[in-house]
Scaffold this active site. Structure first.
Site, PDB file in Angstrom:
ATOM      1  N   LYS A  50       0.839  -1.205   0.000  1.00  0.00           N
ATOM      2  CA  LYS A  50       0.000   0.000   0.000  1.00  0.00           C
ATOM      3  C   LYS A  50       0.876   1.258   0.000  1.00  0.00           C
ATOM      4  CE  LYS A  50      -0.430  -0.255   5.024  1.00  0.00           C
ATOM      5  NZ  LYS A  50      -1.163  -0.947   6.099  1.00  0.00           N
TER       6      LYS A  50
ATOM      7  N   ARG B  73     -10.750  -0.320  14.646  1.00  0.00           N
ATOM      8  CA  ARG B  73     -10.750   0.311  13.320  1.00  0.00           C
ATOM      9  C   ARG B  73     -11.768  -0.433  12.467  1.00  0.00           C
ATOM     10  NH1 ARG B  73      -5.024   1.217  10.266  1.00  0.00           N
ATOM     11  NH2 ARG B  73      -5.202  -1.018   9.955  1.00  0.00           N
TER      12      ARG B  73
ATOM     13  N   TYR C  85      15.770  30.564   7.695  1.00  0.00           N
ATOM     14  CA  TYR C  85      14.639  31.381   8.144  1.00  0.00           C
ATOM     15  C   TYR C  85      14.659  31.552   9.657  1.00  0.00           C
ATOM     16  CZ  TYR C  85      12.473  30.816   3.542  1.00  0.00           C
ATOM     17  OH  TYR C  85      12.200  30.838   2.206  1.00  0.00           O
TER      18      TYR C  85
ATOM     19  N   MET D 230      11.845  24.720   2.011  1.00  0.00           N
ATOM     20  CA  MET D 230      11.070  23.889   1.079  1.00  0.00           C
ATOM     21  C   MET D 230      11.953  23.059   0.147  1.00  0.00           C
ATOM     22  SD  MET D 230       7.967  24.844  -1.549  1.00  0.00           S
ATOM     23  CE  MET D 230       6.942  25.644  -0.353  1.00  0.00           C
TER      24      MET D 230
HETATM   25  C1  LIG Z   1      -0.446  -1.918   6.765  1.00  0.00           C
HETATM   26  C2  LIG Z   1      -1.048  -3.163   7.277  1.00  0.00           C
HETATM   27  C3  LIG Z   1      -0.249  -4.276   7.575  1.00  0.00           C
HETATM   28  C4  LIG Z   1       1.275  -4.252   7.516  1.00  0.00           C
HETATM   29  O1  LIG Z   1       1.798  -3.793   8.733  1.00  0.00           O
HETATM   30  P1  LIG Z   1       3.387  -3.721   8.983  1.00  0.00           P
HETATM   31  O2  LIG Z   1       3.506  -3.233  10.370  1.00  0.00           O
HETATM   32  O3  LIG Z   1       3.902  -2.728   7.984  1.00  0.00           O
HETATM   33  O4  LIG Z   1       3.939  -5.070   8.755  1.00  0.00           O
HETATM   34  C5  LIG Z   1      -0.891  -5.444   7.955  1.00  0.00           C
HETATM   35  N1  LIG Z   1      -2.238  -5.506   8.048  1.00  0.00           N
HETATM   36  C6  LIG Z   1      -3.026  -4.449   7.797  1.00  0.00           C
HETATM   37  C7  LIG Z   1      -4.496  -4.577   7.937  1.00  0.00           C
HETATM   38  C8  LIG Z   1      -2.461  -3.243   7.414  1.00  0.00           C
HETATM   39  O5  LIG Z   1      -3.254  -2.188   7.172  1.00  0.00           O
END
Ligand SMILES: *Cc1c(COP(=O)(O)O)cnc(C)c1O
Length: 361
Positions: A34, A132, A251, A299
């Site tokens: 992801k 969640r 800055y 930036m």
């Molecule tokens: C992102 C995610 C993972 C992976 O978690 P890591 O800590 O990066 O190994 C596993 N399960 C779900 C549901 C996730 O959203």
């Protein structure tokens, strides 16, 4: 290039094989890709992991999964976030696996599946303490029955998610116990992220959902030396100047130069995704030496103290994350300086920073 990332696909293969060998990985590896493979570059990373033995891929949602198909990657794909109503049709068409939490989602998926004359596939998630996605444990039987009855639904099994297997093992064990009734039910299930995999919480799962560890960062110190960082972040020096005592740097003049301090300007800033919170904190590597960041991160540019590096000159390459000689900055280290976690360090690196892929076969 002014700033770029190097993605070491050989290190990625190493980490994938290491995680696959862990008892906690269960019968397979779902590689989590992801958010552009945690900022590492979706397609080359997914392709490498597919060849390194991943049996599944995990993305957050359907728009991240489609480029995998258009690039010829055919592994089954699990969508880790809940689907929006408007996404369901495309998901069913593509045969991606849903993460389901409630009856409305099941009914909607069934309606779309019947309409398309295809099956909607997915896992029913149980919330064992993440707060969640998922249903409560006591709803599970009823939802499983519903999934079984509704036409066009193919419930592949169950899942849950650990809320902190890296930091609170007692809480993780409680979650594991809450899920235990379902591990004896004969249904297929998956539960573990990287931390839970390394703790072997569910060795009989159909796969573990591993992200972090694949990219070379261990959630548990004991495994740190077994995992190889995949991402290196570099940038070039553009100018070098020597300053008189007390000259304000960047800055707000929050840093004042020491007498004769040599300061280099480096072509990277928060516009590239370097955390502004690194202002006055941490260092970068140049010629195997640590060079502190001076003044505010801007930036497009940062200033670093190169007084100890006589060879510092325009064009020289600075390492923000990675190794230089005997020195190393891990994403974990930068995360500590910036008050965040390595996940955010990586996913913060903007598309303006090109990714170069090394070690492909
Ligand atoms: C992102 C995610 C993972 C992976 O978690 P890591 O800590 O990066 O190994 C596993 N399960 C779900 C549901 C996730 O959203």
């Amino acid at each position: 290039m002014r700033t770029w990332c190097e993605i070491d696909l050989a290190a990625l293969r190493h980490n994938a094989r290491f995680m696959r060998r862990q008892p906690g990985c269960g019968s397979g590896l779902l590689a989590v890709v992801k958010a552009n493979a945690y900022g590492h570059g979706l397609v080359p990373v997914a392709r490498t992991l597919a060849k390194a033995g991943a049996g599944w891929l995990g993305t957050a949602h359907v728009d991240e999964a489609l480029p995998l198909r258009t690039n010829g990657i055919g592994l089954p794909i699990l969508l880790l976030s809940a689907a929006l109503r408007g996404e369901v049709e495309e998901i069913v068409r593509q045969g991606f696996a849903f993460t389901w939490s409630d009856a409305d989602e099941l009914r909607h998926a069934s309606r779309i599946a019947r309409h398309l004359k295809k099956n909607a596939r997915g896992f029913l998630k149980i919330d064992t303490g993440m707060g969640r996605l998922g249903c409560f444990s006591q709803q599970t039987s009823e939802l499983l029955q519903l999934a079984h009855q509704l036409p066009g639904l193919e419930c592949l099994g169950l899942s849950t998610h650990y809320a902190g297997a890296d930091e609170d093992i007692r809480f993780a064990r409680n979650q594991c116990r809450a899920f235990a009734p379902w591990t004896d039910s004969g249904l297929v299930y998956h539960t573990s992220n990287s931390a839970a995999t390394l703790r072997s919480l569910n060795p009989h799962a159909c796969f573990a959902r591993v992200g972090l560890a694949l990219y070379g960062c261990s959630p548990l110190p004991a495994f740190r030396d077994h995992l190889k960082p995949v991402l290196t972040w570099k940038a070039r020096i553009t100018t070098v100047r020597t300053f008189p005592k007390n000259w304000p740097i960047s800055y707000g003049g929050t840093y004042r130069a020491r007498s004769g301090e040599r300061i280099a300007v480096v072509a990277v800033g928060y516009g590239d995704g370097l955390f502004r919170a690194l202002t006055g904190r941490g260092y970068v590597l140049l010629a195997g030496r640590r060079c502190p960041i001076r003044g505010r991160v801007t930036m497009d540019q940062i200033m670093i103290d190169v007084s100890d590096v006589p060879t510092a000159q325009p064009g020289a390459v600075v390492t923000l994350i990675g190794r230089d000689g005997s020195e190393q900055i891990r994403a974990e280290t930068m995360a500590r300086w910036a008050g965040t976690i390595p996940y955010e360090i990586w996913t913060h690196i903007q598309s303006r920073v090109p990714r170069r892929f090394l070690g492909s076969r």
